[in-house]
Design a protein around this motif. Structure first.
Motif, mmCIF file in Angstrom:
data_model
loop_
_atom_site.group_PDB
_atom_site.id
_atom_site.type_symbol
_atom_site.label_atom_id
_atom_site.label_comp_id
_atom_site.label_asym_id
_atom_site.label_seq_id
_atom_site.Cartn_x
_atom_site.Cartn_y
_atom_site.Cartn_z
ATOM 1 N N GLY A 141 0.796 -1.219 0.000
ATOM 2 C CA GLY A 141 0.000 0.000 0.000
ATOM 3 C C GLY A 141 0.829 1.269 0.000
ATOM 4 O O GLY A 141 0.400 2.300 -0.527
ATOM 5 N N SER A 142 2.024 1.217 0.572
ATOM 6 C CA SER A 142 2.867 2.412 0.634
ATOM 7 C C SER A 142 3.327 2.858 -0.752
ATOM 8 O O SER A 142 3.628 4.030 -0.975
ATOM 9 N N LEU A 143 3.377 1.912 -1.703
ATOM 10 C CA LEU A 143 3.815 2.256 -3.057
ATOM 11 C C LEU A 143 2.791 3.131 -3.771
ATOM 12 O O LEU A 143 3.133 3.925 -4.639
ATOM 13 N N ALA A 144 1.517 2.972 -3.407
ATOM 14 C CA ALA A 144 0.457 3.721 -4.081
ATOM 15 C C ALA A 144 0.575 5.218 -3.833
ATOM 16 O O ALA A 144 0.131 6.026 -4.648
ATOM 17 N N SER A 145 1.168 5.596 -2.695
ATOM 18 C CA SER A 145 1.288 7.018 -2.362
ATOM 19 C C SER A 145 2.422 7.699 -3.112
ATOM 20 O O SER A 145 2.553 8.916 -3.078
ATOM 21 N N GLN A 146 3.246 6.900 -3.777
ATOM 22 C CA GLN A 146 4.338 7.465 -4.566
ATOM 23 C C GLN A 146 3.807 7.776 -5.963
ATOM 24 O O GLN A 146 3.573 6.879 -6.765
ATOM 25 N N GLY A 147 3.606 9.039 -6.239
ATOM 26 C CA GLY A 147 2.919 9.461 -7.449
ATOM 27 C C GLY A 147 3.512 8.966 -8.749
ATOM 28 O O GLY A 147 2.799 8.787 -9.732
ATOM 29 N N LYS A 150 4.290 3.065 -10.969
ATOM 30 C CA LYS A 150 3.282 2.334 -11.718
ATOM 31 C C LYS A 150 2.904 1.076 -10.939
ATOM 32 O O LYS A 150 3.709 0.565 -10.155
ATOM 33 N N PRO A 151 1.691 0.564 -11.132
ATOM 34 C CA PRO A 151 1.295 -0.675 -10.446
ATOM 35 C C PRO A 151 2.296 -1.796 -10.719
ATOM 36 O O PRO A 151 2.788 -1.939 -11.840
ATOM 37 N N ASP A 152 2.599 -2.573 -9.685
ATOM 38 C CA ASP A 152 3.579 -3.651 -9.849
ATOM 39 C C ASP A 152 2.949 -5.038 -9.750
ATOM 40 O O ASP A 152 3.653 -6.040 -9.702
ATOM 41 N N MET A 153 1.612 -5.092 -9.713
ATOM 42 C CA MET A 153 0.919 -6.376 -9.674
ATOM 43 C C MET A 153 -0.213 -6.381 -10.698
ATOM 44 O O MET A 153 -0.829 -5.346 -10.953
ATOM 45 N N GLU A 154 -0.446 -7.548 -11.263
ATOM 46 C CA GLU A 154 -1.559 -7.693 -12.206
ATOM 47 C C GLU A 154 -2.234 -9.043 -11.984
ATOM 48 O O GLU A 154 -1.565 -10.058 -11.803
ATOM 49 N N ILE A 155 -3.554 -9.033 -11.989
ATOM 50 C CA ILE A 155 -4.309 -10.272 -11.836
ATOM 51 C C ILE A 155 -5.414 -10.309 -12.886
ATOM 52 O O ILE A 155 -6.030 -9.276 -13.188
ATOM 53 N N ILE A 156 -5.621 -11.464 -13.476
ATOM 54 C CA ILE A 156 -6.678 -11.655 -14.467
ATOM 55 C C ILE A 156 -7.603 -12.754 -13.961
ATOM 56 O O ILE A 156 -7.151 -13.860 -13.647
ATOM 57 N N THR A 157 -8.878 -12.442 -13.858
ATOM 58 C CA THR A 157 -9.865 -13.425 -13.421
ATOM 59 C C THR A 157 -10.966 -13.546 -14.471
ATOM 60 O O THR A 157 -11.085 -12.700 -15.361
ATOM 61 N N ARG A 158 -11.774 -14.583 -14.335
ATOM 62 C CA ARG A 158 -12.817 -14.835 -15.332
ATOM 63 C C ARG A 158 -14.059 -15.411 -14.658
ATOM 64 O O ARG A 158 -13.960 -16.250 -13.765
ATOM 65 N N VAL A 159 -15.214 -14.930 -15.088
ATOM 66 C CA VAL A 159 -16.497 -15.474 -14.645
ATOM 67 C C VAL A 159 -17.188 -16.063 -15.869
ATOM 68 O O VAL A 159 -17.293 -15.399 -16.904
ATOM 69 N N MET A 160 -17.640 -17.312 -15.757
ATOM 70 C CA MET A 160 -18.297 -17.990 -16.873
ATOM 71 C C MET A 160 -19.582 -18.643 -16.393
ATOM 72 O O MET A 160 -19.720 -18.984 -15.217
ATOM 73 N N GLY A 161 -20.516 -18.817 -17.331
ATOM 74 C CA GLY A 161 -21.752 -19.490 -16.969
ATOM 75 C C GLY A 161 -22.648 -19.696 -18.168
ATOM 76 O O GLY A 161 -22.273 -19.387 -19.305
#
Length: 232
Positions: A141-147, A150-161
């Motif tokens: 969270g401390s990284l977010a305050s540094q203007g 850039k984001p250092d994590m990425e997640i991809i999820t999927r919903v199917m039905g």
């Protein structure tokens, strides 16, 4: 992500996309605004101590975010069709005669997406839906305050039905109704709320998975400042 005008090529999921002007993003933002007012979520009418701890633990894992929604297609031509239909609706929806044309000749002005008779049973039974979620954020969270970070994590999820209108929607509504009946004491007293803030801490996701709607994490990776990544 490659941008061509208003059309995005989402390389991560292999789809072409254009922004969807709908209420979905607004509903998500309203949920997050409720959470911003109280990070513990909404208290239930008559919660047990165990339920209070469960609710607060659930919402402690949810972070505020910016959210947008696109409609996607496997091909660029499919996205062009979406845009064309949107232009027709925006243009003809302004006047009475235009709305009459849209309602009476839906297959013409939707380029075949809609028709007055609706789908057949076989079409509904064979249809499915798929929603992709691409999230970017910070590992700390401390990284977010540094203007300049850039984001250092990425997640991809999927919903199917199954088919989203005639099958999935009733499944969701029925399961929400059962939760209202079974867990009334654990839910807010009443009022007008977005569904996420009400059903978030419940077992709705488990119920939906038991009824044919899947929630999957496709990938999660660290993104380094030099552009390289490590997937895990």
């Amino acid at each position: 992500m490659r941008l061509i005008g208003r059309v995005n090529h989402l390389k991560k999921v292999g789809l072409w996309a254009v922004k969807l002007p709908s209420a979905y993003a607004t509903v998500v933002r309203r949920t997050l605004s409720c959470l911003a007012k109280d990070s513990r979520g909404l208290p239930g009418v008559n919660e047990s101590t165990e339920q209070i701890e469960q609710r607060e633990a659930f919402w402690s894992t949810i972070k505020l975010a910016r959210f947008g929604m696109n409609i996607t297609s496997n091909s660029l031509l499919g996205v062009v069709r979406f845009i064309t239909v949107g232009k027709f609706i925006a243009l003809f929806g302004k006047t009475g005669i235009g709305r009459w044309l849209l309602l009476n000749f839906p297959s013409v002005f939707s380029l075949g997406f809609f028709r007055k008779k609706g789908p057949t049973k076989d079409e509904v039974a064979s249809a499915t839906f798929k929603m992709w979620f691409v999230g970017q954020g910070f590992s700390d969270g401390s990284l977010a305050s540094q203007g300049n970070r850039k984001p250092d994590m990425e997640i991809i999820t999927r919903v199917m039905g199954p088919e989203i209108g005639y099958l999935t929607t009733p499944i969701i509504l029925v399961q929400c109704a059962l939760i209202l009946l079974k867990e009334r004491d654990n839910l807010p007293k009443g009022g007008v709320f977005p569904p996420g803030i009400v059903f978030g801490p419940t077992d709705l996701q488990d119920r939906l998975q038991q009824n044919g709607i899947s929630f999957d994490v496709i990938s999660k990776k660290t993104v380094y400042q030099n552009g390289s990544s490590l997937q895990f």
